[in-house]
Design a protein around this motif. Structure first.
Motif, PDB file in Angstrom:
ATOM      1  N   ASP A 139      -3.027  13.893  61.429  1.00 44.52           N
ATOM      2  CA  ASP A 139      -4.089  13.537  60.499  1.00 44.52           C
ATOM      3  C   ASP A 139      -3.782  13.916  59.061  1.00 44.52           C
ATOM      4  O   ASP A 139      -4.622  13.763  58.167  1.00 44.52           O
ATOM      5  CB  ASP A 139      -5.411  14.185  60.934  1.00 44.52           C
ATOM      6  N   LEU A 140      -2.561  14.409  58.823  1.00 42.17           N
ATOM      7  CA  LEU A 140      -2.162  14.709  57.444  1.00 42.17           C
ATOM      8  C   LEU A 140      -1.838  13.425  56.702  1.00 42.17           C
ATOM      9  O   LEU A 140      -1.259  12.485  57.262  1.00 42.17           O
ATOM     10  CB  LEU A 140      -0.920  15.608  57.431  1.00 42.17           C
ATOM     11  N   SER A 141      -2.193  13.372  55.437  1.00 48.21           N
ATOM     12  CA  SER A 141      -1.783  12.251  54.609  1.00 48.21           C
ATOM     13  C   SER A 141      -0.260  12.174  54.580  1.00 48.21           C
ATOM     14  O   SER A 141       0.424  13.203  54.489  1.00 48.21           O
ATOM     15  CB  SER A 141      -2.330  12.430  53.187  1.00 48.21           C
ATOM     16  N   VAL A 142       0.273  10.971  54.666  1.00 51.07           N
ATOM     17  CA  VAL A 142       1.728  10.791  54.653  1.00 51.07           C
ATOM     18  C   VAL A 142       2.335  11.378  53.382  1.00 51.07           C
ATOM     19  O   VAL A 142       3.477  11.855  53.389  1.00 51.07           O
ATOM     20  CB  VAL A 142       2.075   9.295  54.807  1.00 51.07           C
ATOM     21  N   SER A 143       1.586  11.379  52.303  1.00 54.90           N
ATOM     22  CA  SER A 143       2.091  11.934  51.039  1.00 54.90           C
ATOM     23  C   SER A 143       2.388  13.426  51.160  1.00 54.90           C
ATOM     24  O   SER A 143       3.142  13.974  50.345  1.00 54.90           O
ATOM     25  CB  SER A 143       1.086  11.693  49.912  1.00 54.90           C
ATOM     26  N   CYS A 144       1.809  14.091  52.172  1.00 56.75           N
ATOM     27  CA  CYS A 144       2.036  15.522  52.374  1.00 56.75           C
ATOM     28  C   CYS A 144       3.229  15.803  53.281  1.00 56.75           C
ATOM     29  O   CYS A 144       3.592  16.960  53.482  1.00 56.75           O
ATOM     30  CB  CYS A 144       0.792  16.171  52.971  1.00 56.75           C
ATOM     31  N   LEU A 145       3.821  14.752  53.851  1.00 57.66           N
ATOM     32  CA  LEU A 145       4.927  14.926  54.786  1.00 57.66           C
ATOM     33  C   LEU A 145       6.260  14.939  54.047  1.00 57.66           C
ATOM     34  O   LEU A 145       6.410  14.326  52.993  1.00 57.66           O
ATOM     35  CB  LEU A 145       4.925  13.794  55.820  1.00 57.66           C
ATOM     36  N   SER A 146       7.242  15.623  54.637  1.00 58.79           N
ATOM     37  CA  SER A 146       8.598  15.613  54.078  1.00 58.79           C
ATOM     38  C   SER A 146       9.262  14.265  54.354  1.00 58.79           C
ATOM     39  O   SER A 146       8.762  13.459  55.153  1.00 58.79           O
ATOM     40  CB  SER A 146       9.430  16.731  54.705  1.00 58.79           C
ATOM     41  N   ALA A 147      10.399  14.042  53.721  1.00 56.17           N
ATOM     42  CA  ALA A 147      11.131  12.788  53.940  1.00 56.17           C
ATOM     43  C   ALA A 147      11.514  12.645  55.412  1.00 56.17           C
ATOM     44  O   ALA A 147      11.416  11.558  55.991  1.00 56.17           O
ATOM     45  CB  ALA A 147      12.374  12.746  53.050  1.00 56.17           C
ATOM     46  N   GLY A 148      11.939  13.743  56.030  1.00 56.96           N
ATOM     47  CA  GLY A 148      12.310  13.695  57.437  1.00 56.96           C
ATOM     48  C   GLY A 148      11.119  13.415  58.331  1.00 56.96           C
ATOM     49  O   GLY A 148      11.235  12.672  59.318  1.00 56.96           O
ATOM     50  N   GLN A 149       9.961  13.988  58.004  1.00 57.47           N
ATOM     51  CA  GLN A 149       8.756  13.743  58.803  1.00 57.47           C
ATOM     52  C   GLN A 149       8.291  12.298  58.661  1.00 57.47           C
ATOM     53  O   GLN A 149       7.800  11.695  59.624  1.00 57.47           O
ATOM     54  CB  GLN A 149       7.657  14.714  58.384  1.00 57.47           C
TER      55      GLN A 149
END
Length: 215
Positions: A139-149
């Motif tokens: 449920d995290l915004s994709v903008s909060c994910l690392s490139a690998g995630q």
């Protein structure tokens, strides 16, 4: 592990084929009279230095661009004449991840399933994300994910899309060693289900049914 991918029909003829295609960008000819065939259950690894036309070739194989000469065929039919049929069986992942940054990983999967006209249950969506190490980040915004995630979200999309043809441009970029193994395993599963894959990569790969084309 979730079992979402279907088993695709086995074709006795080349599923994806290019006949004498040529590609010109500006005043430069990148390649000419190029022939290739990819059968169900095979992975074609396109290799070459930067600038030789790997991405341009993938765009021709998807139908996003047209060859200067020659034609690309899906099951013996020119893709430009059977565009809807071909694209319904195609998943193309380019350099840009095409994820919606303001949506969560789960929302991205559900959105693309709706666009693709695929019924994706919440259970299958969660299972796909969990398989690729995103449990607790659904449920995290994709903008909060690392490139690998973000790449792992795309791996979940590969699993849930149910497309027979995967065309992947440098899919291993930004992945750690464990994720590289996971993606190779996912591709191997797809091939076992009579899918076919065309990809570019600068690294050596260990995938059953792998063939290499050097540009």
């Amino acid at each position: 592990m979730t079992a979402i991918n279907p088993t695709f029909p086995i074709s006795s003829t080349a599923a994806l084929e290019a006949r004498a295609i040529s590609c010109v960008r500006g005043e430069r000819e990148l390649f000419s009279n190029l022939d290739l065939q990819v059968f169900a259950g095979q992975c074609l690894h396109i290799r070459g230095e930067n600038g030789v036309g790997k991405t341009s070739l993938l765009r021709l194989l998807t139908g996003l661009a047209s060859p200067e000469t020659g034609e690309v065929l899906w099951n013996g039919n020119a893709i430009k004449k059977e565009a809807s049929e071909y694209h319904s069986k195609l998943l193309f992942l380019g350099h840009r991840d095409a994820l919606k940054e303001d949506l969560s990983a789960l929302e991205n999967l559900r959105l693309y399933a709706a666009i693709d006209g695929i019924t994706l249950s919440e259970q299958d969506a969660f299972a796909s994300l969990w398989r690729f190490g995103l449990k607790g980040r659904e449920d995290l915004s994709v903008s909060c994910l690392s490139a690998g995630q973000k790449k792992r979200v795309l791996m979940a999309r590969m699993l849930t899309r149910r497309a027979q043809v995967w065309i992947l441009d440098e899919p291993f970029n930004a992945l750690d060693a464990h994720a590289v193994q996971e993606l190779q395993a996912l591709i191997a599963e797809h091939l076992e289900s009579n899918g076919l894959v065309v990809l570019t990569s600068h690294q050596p790969l260990a995938i059953p049914g792998l063939r290499v084309l050097d540009l």
